[in-house]
Design a protein around this motif. Structure first.
Motif, PDB file in Angstrom:
ATOM      1  N   GLN A  37     -18.539  -7.484  -4.559  1.00  0.00           N
ATOM      2  CA  GLN A  37     -17.971  -8.672  -5.162  1.00  0.00           C
ATOM      3  C   GLN A  37     -16.622  -8.389  -5.819  1.00  0.00           C
ATOM      4  O   GLN A  37     -15.759  -9.228  -5.863  1.00  0.00           O
ATOM      5  CB  GLN A  37     -18.948  -9.262  -6.190  1.00  0.00           C
ATOM      6  N   GLU A  38     -16.438  -7.188  -6.380  1.00  0.00           N
ATOM      7  CA  GLU A  38     -15.169  -6.862  -7.008  1.00  0.00           C
ATOM      8  C   GLU A  38     -14.208  -6.328  -5.944  1.00  0.00           C
ATOM      9  O   GLU A  38     -14.623  -5.833  -4.906  1.00  0.00           O
ATOM     10  CB  GLU A  38     -15.362  -5.836  -8.120  1.00  0.00           C
ATOM     11  N   LYS A  39     -12.927  -6.443  -6.224  1.00  0.00           N
ATOM     12  CA  LYS A  39     -11.925  -5.953  -5.290  1.00  0.00           C
ATOM     13  C   LYS A  39     -11.912  -4.430  -5.320  1.00  0.00           C
ATOM     14  O   LYS A  39     -11.981  -3.818  -6.369  1.00  0.00           O
ATOM     15  CB  LYS A  39     -10.549  -6.474  -5.669  1.00  0.00           C
ATOM     16  N   GLN A  40     -11.819  -3.854  -4.152  1.00  0.00           N
ATOM     17  CA  GLN A  40     -11.758  -2.405  -4.058  1.00  0.00           C
ATOM     18  C   GLN A  40     -10.309  -1.963  -4.199  1.00  0.00           C
ATOM     19  O   GLN A  40      -9.381  -2.698  -3.858  1.00  0.00           O
ATOM     20  CB  GLN A  40     -12.310  -1.941  -2.719  1.00  0.00           C
ATOM     21  N   ASP A  41     -10.117  -0.759  -4.678  1.00  0.00           N
ATOM     22  CA  ASP A  41      -8.772  -0.208  -4.808  1.00  0.00           C
ATOM     23  C   ASP A  41      -8.477   0.626  -3.561  1.00  0.00           C
ATOM     24  O   ASP A  41      -8.813   1.809  -3.493  1.00  0.00           O
ATOM     25  CB  ASP A  41      -8.675   0.641  -6.074  1.00  0.00           C
ATOM     26  N   PHE A  42      -7.884  -0.013  -2.565  1.00  0.00           N
ATOM     27  CA  PHE A  42      -7.622   0.663  -1.308  1.00  0.00           C
ATOM     28  C   PHE A  42      -6.486   1.670  -1.435  1.00  0.00           C
ATOM     29  O   PHE A  42      -6.413   2.621  -0.673  1.00  0.00           O
ATOM     30  CB  PHE A  42      -7.301  -0.358  -0.211  1.00  0.00           C
ATOM     31  N   ALA A  43      -5.596   1.490  -2.393  1.00  0.00           N
ATOM     32  CA  ALA A  43      -4.466   2.396  -2.552  1.00  0.00           C
ATOM     33  C   ALA A  43      -4.922   3.776  -3.016  1.00  0.00           C
ATOM     34  O   ALA A  43      -4.273   4.777  -2.732  1.00  0.00           O
ATOM     35  CB  ALA A  43      -3.467   1.818  -3.544  1.00  0.00           C
ATOM     36  N   ALA A  44      -6.046   3.846  -3.715  1.00  0.00           N
ATOM     37  CA  ALA A  44      -6.529   5.124  -4.229  1.00  0.00           C
ATOM     38  C   ALA A  44      -7.344   5.904  -3.200  1.00  0.00           C
ATOM     39  O   ALA A  44      -7.656   7.072  -3.425  1.00  0.00           O
ATOM     40  CB  ALA A  44      -7.378   4.890  -5.476  1.00  0.00           C
ATOM     41  N   MET A  45      -7.680   5.281  -2.077  1.00  0.00           N
ATOM     42  CA  MET A  45      -8.505   5.948  -1.067  1.00  0.00           C
ATOM     43  C   MET A  45      -7.676   6.894  -0.214  1.00  0.00           C
ATOM     44  O   MET A  45      -6.528   6.602   0.108  1.00  0.00           O
ATOM     45  CB  MET A  45      -9.138   4.910  -0.137  1.00  0.00           C
ATOM     46  N   PRO A  46      -8.268   8.025   0.186  1.00  0.00           N
ATOM     47  CA  PRO A  46      -7.587   8.888   1.162  1.00  0.00           C
ATOM     48  C   PRO A  46      -7.582   8.220   2.546  1.00  0.00           C
ATOM     49  O   PRO A  46      -8.312   7.255   2.794  1.00  0.00           O
ATOM     50  CB  PRO A  46      -8.420  10.167   1.171  1.00  0.00           C
ATOM     51  N   ASP A  47      -6.766   8.733   3.447  1.00  0.00           N
ATOM     52  CA  ASP A  47      -6.608   8.115   4.761  1.00  0.00           C
ATOM     53  C   ASP A  47      -7.908   8.037   5.550  1.00  0.00           C
ATOM     54  O   ASP A  47      -8.206   7.017   6.181  1.00  0.00           O
ATOM     55  CB  ASP A  47      -5.564   8.873   5.580  1.00  0.00           C
ATOM     56  N   ALA A  48      -8.692   9.101   5.522  1.00  0.00           N
ATOM     57  CA  ALA A  48      -9.946   9.122   6.286  1.00  0.00           C
ATOM     58  C   ALA A  48     -10.917   8.069   5.760  1.00  0.00           C
ATOM     59  O   ALA A  48     -11.569   7.361   6.541  1.00  0.00           O
ATOM     60  CB  ALA A  48     -10.577  10.505   6.218  1.00  0.00           C
ATOM     61  N   GLU A  49     -11.006   7.968   4.452  1.00  0.00           N
ATOM     62  CA  GLU A  49     -11.912   6.982   3.866  1.00  0.00           C
ATOM     63  C   GLU A  49     -11.411   5.566   4.129  1.00  0.00           C
ATOM     64  O   GLU A  49     -12.208   4.653   4.347  1.00  0.00           O
ATOM     65  CB  GLU A  49     -12.041   7.215   2.360  1.00  0.00           C
ATOM     66  N   LEU A  50     -10.098   5.375   4.163  1.00  0.00           N
ATOM     67  CA  LEU A  50      -9.525   4.064   4.440  1.00  0.00           C
ATOM     68  C   LEU A  50      -9.864   3.610   5.856  1.00  0.00           C
ATOM     69  O   LEU A  50     -10.261   2.464   6.070  1.00  0.00           O
ATOM     70  CB  LEU A  50      -8.012   4.099   4.240  1.00  0.00           C
ATOM     71  N   SER A  51      -9.756   4.519   6.817  1.00  0.00           N
ATOM     72  CA  SER A  51     -10.079   4.154   8.199  1.00  0.00           C
ATOM     73  C   SER A  51     -11.579   3.926   8.369  1.00  0.00           C
ATOM     74  O   SER A  51     -11.993   3.037   9.118  1.00  0.00           O
ATOM     75  CB  SER A  51      -9.579   5.216   9.173  1.00  0.00           C
ATOM     76  N   ALA A  52     -12.400   4.700   7.653  1.00  0.00           N
ATOM     77  CA  ALA A  52     -13.850   4.475   7.711  1.00  0.00           C
ATOM     78  C   ALA A  52     -14.213   3.132   7.081  1.00  0.00           C
ATOM     79  O   ALA A  52     -15.077   2.405   7.599  1.00  0.00           O
ATOM     80  CB  ALA A  52     -14.584   5.603   6.998  1.00  0.00           C
ATOM     81  N   THR A  53     -13.539   2.786   6.000  1.00  0.00           N
ATOM     82  CA  THR A  53     -13.766   1.495   5.353  1.00  0.00           C
ATOM     83  C   THR A  53     -13.369   0.359   6.282  1.00  0.00           C
ATOM     84  O   THR A  53     -14.074  -0.647   6.384  1.00  0.00           O
ATOM     85  CB  THR A  53     -12.967   1.406   4.040  1.00  0.00           C
ATOM     86  N   LEU A  54     -12.249   0.516   6.971  1.00  0.00           N
ATOM     87  CA  LEU A  54     -11.798  -0.505   7.917  1.00  0.00           C
ATOM     88  C   LEU A  54     -12.827  -0.721   9.018  1.00  0.00           C
ATOM     89  O   LEU A  54     -13.164  -1.859   9.351  1.00  0.00           O
ATOM     90  CB  LEU A  54     -10.448  -0.120   8.513  1.00  0.00           C
ATOM     91  N   THR A  55     -13.345   0.360   9.560  1.00  0.00           N
ATOM     92  CA  THR A  55     -14.343   0.257  10.617  1.00  0.00           C
ATOM     93  C   THR A  55     -15.592  -0.468  10.128  1.00  0.00           C
ATOM     94  O   THR A  55     -16.109  -1.360  10.806  1.00  0.00           O
ATOM     95  CB  THR A  55     -14.714   1.658  11.132  1.00  0.00           C
ATOM     96  N   SER A  56     -16.063  -0.107   8.942  1.00  0.00           N
ATOM     97  CA  SER A  56     -17.277  -0.746   8.427  1.00  0.00           C
ATOM     98  C   SER A  56     -17.026  -2.209   8.084  1.00  0.00           C
ATOM     99  O   SER A  56     -17.895  -3.055   8.327  1.00  0.00           O
ATOM    100  CB  SER A  56     -17.808   0.006   7.212  1.00  0.00           C
ATOM    101  N   LEU A  57     -15.850  -2.540   7.552  1.00  0.00           N
ATOM    102  CA  LEU A  57     -15.544  -3.936   7.240  1.00  0.00           C
ATOM    103  C   LEU A  57     -15.451  -4.785   8.501  1.00  0.00           C
ATOM    104  O   LEU A  57     -15.934  -5.926   8.531  1.00  0.00           O
ATOM    105  CB  LEU A  57     -14.231  -4.033   6.451  1.00  0.00           C
ATOM    106  N   GLU A  58     -14.839  -4.237   9.550  1.00  0.00           N
ATOM    107  CA  GLU A  58     -14.743  -4.988  10.804  1.00  0.00           C
ATOM    108  C   GLU A  58     -16.122  -5.205  11.416  1.00  0.00           C
ATOM    109  O   GLU A  58     -16.411  -6.279  11.950  1.00  0.00           O
ATOM    110  CB  GLU A  58     -13.823  -4.276  11.780  1.00  0.00           C
TER     111      GLU A  58
END
Length: 84
Positions: free
Chosen positions: A3-24
């Protein structure tokens, strides 16, 4: 979905791409569930789409930050040519 906004700027690149995959994946599942049986809160789809856009925006910002100055200058020239 959180429910709260995630801080995507603080994530490393690998975690950002994994988050993108799971969100899609979650977005596709929500769209399917909404088409089949409906959702209690269809605004979840909008929030998820916006989270995906936030991840893409952060990834693009990192890509531009990693570019060399001459690559950025060339990119600006390409954009100027497209506008003509």
């Amino acid at each position: 979905m959180t429910q709260e906004k995630q801080d995507f700027a603080a994530m490393p690149d690998a975690e950002l791409s994994a988050t993108l995959t799971s969100l899609e994946h979650e977005y596709q599942q929500l769209k399917f569930d909404h088409a089949v049986k409906g959702l209690g809160n269809p605004m979840e789809i909008r929030e998820l789409r916006r989270d995906i856009a936030r991840v893409y925006t952060e990834a693009r910002a990192r890509q531009l930050a990693a570019m060399a100055p001459d690559e950025l200058a060339n990119r600006t020239k390409l954009r100027a040519r497209r506008k003509r």
